[in-house]
Structures are given as structure tokens and as C-alpha cells.
Design an enzyme around this catalytic site. Structure first.
Site, mmCIF file in Angstrom:
data_model
loop_
_atom_site.group_PDB
_atom_site.id
_atom_site.type_symbol
_atom_site.label_atom_id
_atom_site.label_comp_id
_atom_site.label_asym_id
_atom_site.label_seq_id
_atom_site.Cartn_x
_atom_site.Cartn_y
_atom_site.Cartn_z
ATOM 1 N N ASP A 1 -45.114 62.604 -12.560
ATOM 2 C CA ASP A 1 -44.005 63.464 -12.158
ATOM 3 C C ASP A 1 -43.334 63.133 -10.758
ATOM 4 O OD1 ASP A 1 -46.092 64.207 -10.748
ATOM 5 O OD2 ASP A 1 -46.408 66.217 -11.443
ATOM 6 N N ASN B 1 -52.246 77.509 -11.375
ATOM 7 C CA ASN B 1 -51.642 78.364 -12.529
ATOM 8 C C ASN B 1 -51.923 77.565 -14.083
ATOM 9 O OD1 ASN B 1 -49.734 76.314 -12.544
ATOM 10 N ND2 ASN B 1 -48.119 77.671 -11.850
ATOM 11 N N GLU C 1 -45.099 73.744 -15.851
ATOM 12 C CA GLU C 1 -45.460 75.230 -15.509
ATOM 13 C C GLU C 1 -45.450 76.137 -16.655
ATOM 14 O OE1 GLU C 1 -46.225 75.409 -12.287
ATOM 15 O OE2 GLU C 1 -44.630 74.818 -11.139
HETATM 16 C C1 GLP Z 1 -49.244 68.977 -7.992
HETATM 17 C C2 GLP Z 1 -49.150 67.947 -9.175
HETATM 18 C C3 GLP Z 1 -50.150 67.890 -10.175
HETATM 19 C C4 GLP Z 1 -51.615 68.533 -9.901
HETATM 20 C C5 GLP Z 1 -51.474 69.885 -9.323
HETATM 21 C C6 GLP Z 1 -52.552 70.126 -8.292
HETATM 22 O O1 GLP Z 1 -48.274 70.096 -7.900
HETATM 23 N N1 GLP Z 1 -47.732 68.015 -9.803
HETATM 24 O O2 GLP Z 1 -50.049 66.976 -11.205
HETATM 25 O O3 GLP Z 1 -52.545 68.224 -10.659
HETATM 26 O O4 GLP Z 1 -50.247 70.236 -8.547
HETATM 27 O O5 GLP Z 1 -52.767 69.777 -7.250
HETATM 28 P P1 GLP Z 1 -54.321 69.531 -6.363
HETATM 29 O O6 GLP Z 1 -54.836 68.621 -7.208
HETATM 30 O O7 GLP Z 1 -53.685 69.129 -4.823
HETATM 31 O O8 GLP Z 1 -54.920 70.822 -6.447
#
Ligand code: GLP
Length: 263
Positions: free
Chosen positions: A71, A140, A147
Site C-alpha cells: 500500500d 481493527n 479497512e
Molecule cells: C499500517 C499498514 C499495515 C500494517 C498496520 C499495522 O497502517 N498499512 O500494513 O500492518 O498498519 O501497523 P503496525 O505493524 O505498526 O502495528
């Protein structure tokens, strides 16, 4: 879904890195470069570092590996330190010694985002598909930036971030209003096309999402629950992230008594 519960974050990183290294080795044995799906976020950072260690120790050449990120934010300059172009370069491309020309991130600056997303899907297909998709999970239940209530069949497309995700990610920016409102993300259908899926999660803040992902129900309210449909998905989590699993003892039992011929 294979569920591997380990003691701590370091063990999550080491086990996940070994999984990825095995894919790279088996692709090399078949005389081709592995195609990896890579994720941003804090969860996989240890995995990338552990994989870099394995590559150094074994002289595993990663320079031919192809990588596709999940992404990107819409509207952030690529040079912005929190653009996923920059994050992937800093946390994946450089430590692993990947060839930057082989590392792809969705284009969040394209004049026509829908067309750019379609091209991204085509690029993945032209690379032969993803051998292993590494994933984190949002609190979430999001994967990539899919989402809750994202279509379980979705493809790469522009999306609007959930307010909670913007709040969660504001820690990387000077203030909440600097966090983009929109993103482009591989769809859940795109992610499910990977030949293997590997999700890592650490810490109690992920326990609820992890339980919803593994033990269901299958629902777009928890996008990661779509991994229940994947024929070769592995989840590697620490004890804290596993804390809300009903069948935790069973998953540990399975790891001690693998059925013959299982992966
Ligand atoms: C982000 C990314 C995800 C990621 C998630 C969790 O927004 N787009 O790919 O897995 O949130 O992030 P973290 O690993 O820092 O908790």
C-alpha cells in the site's frame, strides 16, 4: 491456517525470517527469483532485520528478489520519510540488499489512481504472482490498508483510511492533520492470490484482532479473517498477541504433533 505461538517479538522475527528464507531458497533451487509481498508498519521490522542476518550468515543472495509493497498513502511525496516508498526503501530494500529497480510500491501520486492500481495488478501478474506475502495486522483487523467492510474480493484500488488508522499512524507524523486521508492498497483478493501468506503480530494491542482473524467469524468487519480462505497461511505471534485465542492450547499441541506431510 497454521498458528505458531512463540515467546516474544524476537522469536516472531526469527521464525518469520526463516519462513521467508525457505521460500527464497526453494525459488533459487528452481532457478528463479522469489517474488515477495512486503508490508510496512512496525510489526515486520524485526523480520526484515532477521532475514538480513540469515542472508549475511548464509550468503543468500537477495539481489534478484522481486518485491511488491501492499500500500501507499495518496498525495505524499516519495521523498517524504513516511511515504511507503521511503519506508520500504529504508526498512526493506536497503537492509536486505534488494535491487531498487525490482522493488515496487503502489503509486499514490498518479493523476489517475484507478489506472495506476490496475497497472500495479498487471505488474504483479507479469512477475508471475507473489510467492509469499508478509503481513502485519491493524488493531481493527486491517491488512494492507483494507479497512473493516472492505470487500473480501477487492483488488488494488484507492481507499479512504479509517479515522482510527489515521490516529494510530499519527505517531509517524508531526500531527494528525498531516496523515493523509486516502491511500491505495492491494485488495484482499490480491493478497489472497499470493501462494503463501505469512502474518506476524506482537503485543497485547493486537490480541483482539488476532483472535478475530484466526477464530472468526469470516467477516469483512475483520479483513484479516479472509486469511481463513487462504490454503497456505501462517500466523506467527507472541504470547501477548495470542492471549485472546480460545484454542491457544490446541495450536501449541498441533505444533508439537504435526500431521505427516504438513507444511
Ligand atoms: C499500517 C499498514 C499495515 C500494517 C498496520 C499495522 O497502517 N498499512 O500494513 O500492518 O498498519 O501497523 P503496525 O505493524 O505498526 O502495528
Amino acid at each position: 491456517m497454521r498458528v505458531i505461538i512463540v515467546e516474544n517479538a524476537a522469536q516472531v522475527a526469527n521464525a518469520a525470517a526463516e519462513h521467508i528464507a525457505q521460500v527464497v531458497r526453494s525459488c533459487a533451487a528452481a532457478d528463479r527469483a522469489a517474488v515477495l509481498g512486503v508490508a510496512t508498519g512496525s510489526s515486520p521490522i524485526g523480520t526484515y532485520n532477521a532475514l538480513a542476518e540469515i542472508a549475511r550468515a548464509e550468503q543468500l543472495d537477495l539481489s534478484e528478489v522481486r518485491a511488491f509493497a501492499l500500500d501507499e498513502y495518496v498525495g505524499l511525496d516519495r521523498e517524504h520519510p513516511e511515504s511507503y516508498h521511503a519506508v520500504i526503501h529504508r526498512t526493506v530494500t536497503e537492509p536486505l540488499g534488494l535491487n531498487p529497480a525490482h522493488v515496487h510500491v503502489p503509486d499514490g501520486l498518479a493523476a489517475d489512481l484507478y489506472e495506476a492500481c490496475q497497472s500495479y495488478e498487471t505488474a504483479i501478474t507479469n512477475a508471475g504472482g507473489v510467492d509469499l506475502q508478509l503481513l502485519g495486522i491493524g488493531a481493527n483487523g486491517h491488512i494492507g490498508f483494507n479497512e473493516p467492510t472492505s470487500s473480501l474480493a477487492s483488488r488494488t484500488r484507492p481507499k479512504t483510511l479509517a479515522p482510527q488508522t489515521r490516529v494510530d499512524n499519527a505517531r509517524f507524523f508531526d500531527s494528525l492533520d498531516q496523515v493523509p486521508v486516502h491511500c491505495v492498497t492491494q485488495g484482499i483478493g490480491t493478497i489472497l492470490d499470493a501462494r503463501k501468506a505469512l502474518l506476524v503480530a506482537q503485543g497485547e494491542s493486537k490480541a483482539e484482532a488476532v483472535a478475530a482473524m484466526i477464530e472468526g467469524p469470516l467477516s469483512s468487519m475483520c479483513p484479516a479473517s479472509a486469511l481463513q480462505l487462504h490454503p497456505d497461511a501462517t500466523v506467527i505471534i507472541d504470547r501477548e498477541a495470542a492471549a485472546m485465542l480460545t484454542l491457544r492450547d490446541y495450536y501449541e499441541h498441533i505444533e508439537l504433533h504435526q500431521p505427516h506431510g504438513s507444511k
